[in-house]
Write a protein that holds these residues in place. Structure first.
Motif, mmCIF file in Angstrom:
data_model
loop_
_atom_site.group_PDB
_atom_site.id
_atom_site.type_symbol
_atom_site.label_atom_id
_atom_site.label_comp_id
_atom_site.label_asym_id
_atom_site.label_seq_id
_atom_site.Cartn_x
_atom_site.Cartn_y
_atom_site.Cartn_z
ATOM 1 N N SER A 29 52.939 35.535 94.480
ATOM 2 C CA SER A 29 53.521 34.122 94.597
ATOM 3 C C SER A 29 54.414 33.789 93.466
ATOM 4 O O SER A 29 53.759 33.561 92.243
ATOM 5 N N ARG A 52 55.032 26.973 91.940
ATOM 6 C CA ARG A 52 54.044 27.503 92.881
ATOM 7 C C ARG A 52 53.545 26.655 93.587
ATOM 8 O O ARG A 52 53.027 26.548 94.779
ATOM 9 N N ASN A 72 54.811 29.540 100.041
ATOM 10 C CA ASN A 72 54.357 30.745 99.085
ATOM 11 C C ASN A 72 54.096 31.872 99.924
ATOM 12 O O ASN A 72 54.210 33.207 99.483
#
Length: 114
Positions: A29, A52, A72
């Motif tokens: 991610s 994130r 993500n």
């Protein structure tokens, strides 16, 4: 990491567009992704950014009109742009910061007509 942006086009003032940017080349991610734009004769500027964890930041010109989101699991970020103005006309670039490096997408043109 490769970034593929899409969703640009021609829209009338007051209309909406949704840009998307898919990051490939990693299953991690990506910590930080952003949209920048560059209008003719102007410097590239930050439009919106997201971490994130979903924390967002917007340029003053984008606040209240643009919304950035991310998936993500798919490393896809989107920029929903509403109430578009002629001044929003620019090439929009997706950016990712990953593993200490900065990556840019190829840009997608947004043209807002009056």
């Amino acid at each position: 990491v490769q970034l593929q942006a899409s969703g640009g086009g021609l829209v009338q003032a007051g209309g909406s567009l949704r840009l998307s940017c898919e990051a490939s080349g990693t299953t991690d991610s990506i910590v930080f992704m952003a949209w920048h734009r560059q209008a003719p004769g102007k410097e590239r500027e930050l439009v919106a950014a997201i971490t994130r964890y979903g924390s967002t930041n917007y340029a003053n010109s984008a606040k209240g009109r643009f919304t950035m989101s991310r998936d993500n699991a798919k490393n896809i970020v989107s920029l929903q742009m509403n109430s578009l103005e002629v001044e929003d006309t620019a090439v929009y670039y997706c950016k990712a910061i990953y593993d200490g490096n900065v990556y840019w997408g190829q840009g997608t043109l947004v043209t807002v007509s009056s």
